[in-house]
Design a protein around this motif. Sequence first.
Motif, PDB file in Angstrom:
ATOM      1  N   LYS A 485      55.101  41.475  32.063  1.00  0.00           N
ATOM      2  CA  LYS A 485      56.041  40.512  31.372  1.00  0.00           C
ATOM      3  C   LYS A 485      54.910  39.775  30.407  1.00  0.00           C
ATOM      4  N   LEU A 486      53.801  39.207  31.135  1.00  0.00           N
ATOM      5  CA  LEU A 486      52.917  38.392  30.626  1.00  0.00           C
ATOM      6  C   LEU A 486      51.991  38.923  29.348  1.00  0.00           C
ATOM      7  N   LYS A 487      51.690  40.239  29.527  1.00  0.00           N
ATOM      8  CA  LYS A 487      50.960  40.991  28.389  1.00  0.00           C
ATOM      9  C   LYS A 487      51.920  41.468  27.367  1.00  0.00           C
ATOM     10  N   GLU A 488      53.159  41.852  27.567  1.00  0.00           N
ATOM     11  CA  GLU A 488      54.019  42.140  26.783  1.00  0.00           C
ATOM     12  C   GLU A 488      54.411  41.111  25.607  1.00  0.00           C
ATOM     13  N   ILE A 489      54.516  39.909  26.043  1.00  0.00           N
ATOM     14  CA  ILE A 489      54.964  38.909  25.119  1.00  0.00           C
ATOM     15  C   ILE A 489      53.899  37.838  24.466  1.00  0.00           C
ATOM     16  N   SER A 490      52.862  37.603  25.641  1.00  0.00           N
ATOM     17  CA  SER A 490      51.942  36.726  25.280  1.00  0.00           C
ATOM     18  C   SER A 490      50.454  37.149  24.764  1.00  0.00           C
ATOM     19  N   TYR A 491      50.526  38.395  24.891  1.00  0.00           N
ATOM     20  CA  TYR A 491      49.146  39.067  24.612  1.00  0.00           C
ATOM     21  C   TYR A 491      47.818  38.822  25.358  1.00  0.00           C
ATOM     22  N   ILE A 492      48.430  38.127  26.594  1.00  0.00           N
ATOM     23  CA  ILE A 492      46.982  37.859  27.692  1.00  0.00           C
ATOM     24  C   ILE A 492      47.052  39.079  28.565  1.00  0.00           C
ATOM     25  N   HIS A 493      45.853  39.591  28.654  1.00  0.00           N
ATOM     26  CA  HIS A 493      45.578  40.713  29.683  1.00  0.00           C
ATOM     27  C   HIS A 493      45.950  40.371  31.008  1.00  0.00           C
ATOM     28  N   ALA A 494      46.790  41.259  31.569  1.00  0.00           N
ATOM     29  CA  ALA A 494      47.168  41.031  33.150  1.00  0.00           C
ATOM     30  C   ALA A 494      47.351  42.018  33.739  1.00  0.00           C
ATOM     31  N   GLU A 495      47.101  42.166  35.000  1.00  0.00           N
ATOM     32  CA  GLU A 495      46.930  43.363  35.853  1.00  0.00           C
ATOM     33  C   GLU A 495      47.929  42.748  37.164  1.00  0.00           C
ATOM     34  N   GLY A 496      48.638  43.778  37.554  1.00  0.00           N
ATOM     35  CA  GLY A 496      49.359  43.527  38.999  1.00  0.00           C
ATOM     36  C   GLY A 496      48.523  44.393  39.937  1.00  0.00           C
ATOM     37  N   TYR A 497      48.627  44.155  41.153  1.00  0.00           N
ATOM     38  CA  TYR A 497      47.721  44.786  41.890  1.00  0.00           C
ATOM     39  C   TYR A 497      48.392  44.544  43.570  1.00  0.00           C
ATOM     40  N   PRO A 498      48.332  45.462  44.384  1.00  0.00           N
ATOM     41  CA  PRO A 498      48.623  45.374  45.937  1.00  0.00           C
ATOM     42  C   PRO A 498      47.693  44.332  46.151  1.00  0.00           C
ATOM     43  N   ALA A 499      48.176  43.146  46.986  1.00  0.00           N
ATOM     44  CA  ALA A 499      47.099  42.088  47.201  1.00  0.00           C
ATOM     45  C   ALA A 499      45.941  42.570  48.002  1.00  0.00           C
ATOM     46  N   ALA A 500      46.141  43.651  48.915  1.00  0.00           N
ATOM     47  CA  ALA A 500      44.727  44.224  49.928  1.00  0.00           C
ATOM     48  C   ALA A 500      44.002  44.859  48.898  1.00  0.00           C
ATOM     49  N   GLU A 501      44.500  45.788  48.142  1.00  0.00           N
ATOM     50  CA  GLU A 501      43.912  46.530  47.179  1.00  0.00           C
ATOM     51  C   GLU A 501      42.771  45.884  46.199  1.00  0.00           C
ATOM     52  N   MET A 502      43.258  44.624  46.082  1.00  0.00           N
ATOM     53  CA  MET A 502      42.462  43.745  45.188  1.00  0.00           C
ATOM     54  C   MET A 502      40.983  43.664  45.280  1.00  0.00           C
ATOM     55  N   LYS A 503      40.621  43.692  46.837  1.00  0.00           N
ATOM     56  CA  LYS A 503      39.212  43.972  47.199  1.00  0.00           C
ATOM     57  C   LYS A 503      38.485  45.146  46.766  1.00  0.00           C
ATOM     58  N   HIS A 504      39.076  46.260  46.302  1.00  0.00           N
ATOM     59  CA  HIS A 504      38.504  47.355  45.738  1.00  0.00           C
ATOM     60  C   HIS A 504      38.245  47.312  44.356  1.00  0.00           C
TER      61      HIS A 504
END
Length: 608
Positions: A485-504
Amino acid sequence: MCGIVGYVGPREAAPVLVEGLGRLEYRGYDSAGVAVLNGGGVETRKLAGRIALLRGLLVEAPVHGSCGIGHTRWATHGAPTERNAHPHTDCDGTLALVHNGIIENADVLRTRLERAGHRFTTETDTETLAHLIEDSTGETLEERVTAALGHVEGTYGIAVVSETDPGKIVVARRGSPVLLGVGDGEFLVASDASAVLAHTRSVVYLNDGDVAVVTRAGYRVLDSHAQEQDRAVDDIEWDLDAIALGGYPHFMLKEICEQAETVRSTLRGRLLADEGTARLNGLNLTPAQCSRIRRIVIVACGTSWHAGLVGRHVLEELVEIPVSVEYASEYRYRRELRIPGTLTIAISQSGETADTLEALRAAKTVGSTVIGLVNVVGSTIAREADGGIYLHAGPEIGVASTKAFTAQVVALLLLGLWLGRQRGVSVDEGRAMVTELLRLPDLVARTLQVESQIRALAQRYAEARNALYLGRGVNFPVALEGALKLKEISYIHAEGYPAAEMKHGPIALIDENMPVVCLAPKDSVYAKVVSNMQEVKARGGRIIAITSEGNGDLGRLVDHQIAVPASSPLLAPVLTVIPLQLLAYHIAVLRGCDVDRPRNLAKSVTVE
Ligand code: G6P
C-alpha cells in the motif's frame, strides 16, 4: 487499465462517451480519445493526459454525431503520446477502432501490411487491427472485422466504427471484457459496467469469441462461428452512489472507511448460527467432492495474492489440507501436475486480471475444480469458475485495493469454516467461529477509530525514504500488504518481511531513519515478534507497533503503539491491515500524491 466506451442512439455521442470515460478513469490510464461518425466521415479527437483535457479539447473543437467510440489508454506498445492514443484509424481514416488487450503477433502483421502498402502512423499494436480490417473483404463491417480477427494472436476487446456502415458499432472480445448497455432507444458499449450506469442498469456480457453488432435499432451477438446467439440481459445491482465520492476527498479513504459495512455485506446471509457453519451455495461443491479434496492451490496477483497468503493459514488451520499460494503469472507458465483432488481458488477483485484468468484455465486443463473469490459480478473469472463466493464489497474505485482485501479474507474465513465443518471442525468450534465472525463488522468499525492517531504518525514519517513492515504467521501477509500500500500510492520504497527472517538481510538497513512497522497482535507468536522488535530497537530503528487491546503497554521498546480490538488470531488480519491502509493513505496525501490514480498502476491488469 485501458477502458472502452461506445454509444449509438438519438443523442450527441461525444458527451456520453466522455462521461463514460470519466467513470473509467479509476482503472488507470495515460491518454484518451474519441471518434464519432459525423454523417460524412469519422472524426477523431485524442490526446495524452486526463479526461478533463479531452473535455476541453472537445469544447474547442467539437465533434457532432450520434454514433461513436472512446478510449482511455494505458501504454503497453509505444509511449503515452497523442499519436499512440486510441482511437486508431486505417490509411484513409475511413474506420476508427479502440482496443484493450495485446496483439501478440503485431510485428509480423505490421510487416506484412506495410509490404502490402499500408501506412502506419503509430507505434501501437492496435493500429495493425485497423489496417487488417481495411485489408479484409466482406460486405459488412462485421464480416470484415471477423475476417481480420482471424489473423490475430493475443487478446482483445474492441469497438469499431466505419463511415462505410454508418450508425453501427462492431464489438468483439477475446480475453478482454466488453459488455453492451441496453438503454431506452439507445445502446452503449463498455469494458466496465461503471461506464454505462448513468444511462442504464441492463447489460449484456459478451463471451470470448463473440462479435456484436450494435445500432440504434438494437444489437445482435454472433459467436465465433458467426451463429446468432441469445445472451442474457443482466441487471447491475449497484447504483451511481456506489461509485461517487460521497463527501470523501478520495475513493481510497472512502473505501477504507466503508469496511465495517463491506465486511458485513460479505457475511450477510452466509452464517448459520445453530449449525455453526456457513451457507455458500455458489460454490457448487457437493459433500462428495469436498471429501475428495487433498490439496488446495490459490492463484492470484497483487493484493489478492496477499489475501491468498492469509487464506493459507486459515484453510490449513481449519481444513487441515495443504495449501499453496501461487503468483498467477508464475503458475500459468509452470508445469502444473495433474494431482487428483486438487481444488484451485482464483482470487480476484476485478475478476478480469489476465494472469489469474489464465491460471484458472490452466488449472482446469489439468482437471482441477476451480472456484473464484471475485468482487465484480458477471466478470470473466466468475463466469469461468465452477463456482465461487462473490465478495459483495461494492465497486472498488481506488487503484490501491483496500476493502476488497478485507472482503477476500472474510470470504476465505467463510470457506474455511464451511470446508472445516465437513472435515473435523466440531459444531461447537463452528458456533464459536460464527460468533466471532458476527462481531467482526463492529470490530472493524472500532479499528477505524485509530485514524487520528495514524494521521499524526503520517506527519512524522511522510518524508521517510524507506520503510520496513514485519509480521509473523497470519500477519506476515499483512506486512506485505502494508508495504505494498505504501509503495503503491506514496512511492516510498517499502518491504514486507517475516519478522524473524529480517535478520537475514533487511536488518542491515535499519538505522534511526528507518520506520519499522511491526504487527504484534496477541497470538501464539506475539512473544517472538516482541523479540524481533528488540532486535530492531537495538539498531536504532523507529518502531510502530500494531498490537491488540489488552496486550499491555510495550513501553519504551516501541516509538508508537497502535492497538486494534482483540479478536481470535485467524480474524486479526482484517483488523491489523486497517491502520496500515490508513498510514499509506495519509502519507501519500501529505506527499501530494494522486492517491486514487497512482502513477503507472492500473486497477485491473488485463494484459499479462
Ligand atoms: C492490480 C491492482 C491491485 C490488485 C491486482 C490484482 O495490480 O492495482 O490493486 O490487487 O491488480 O487485481 P484483481 O482484480 O485480480 O484482484
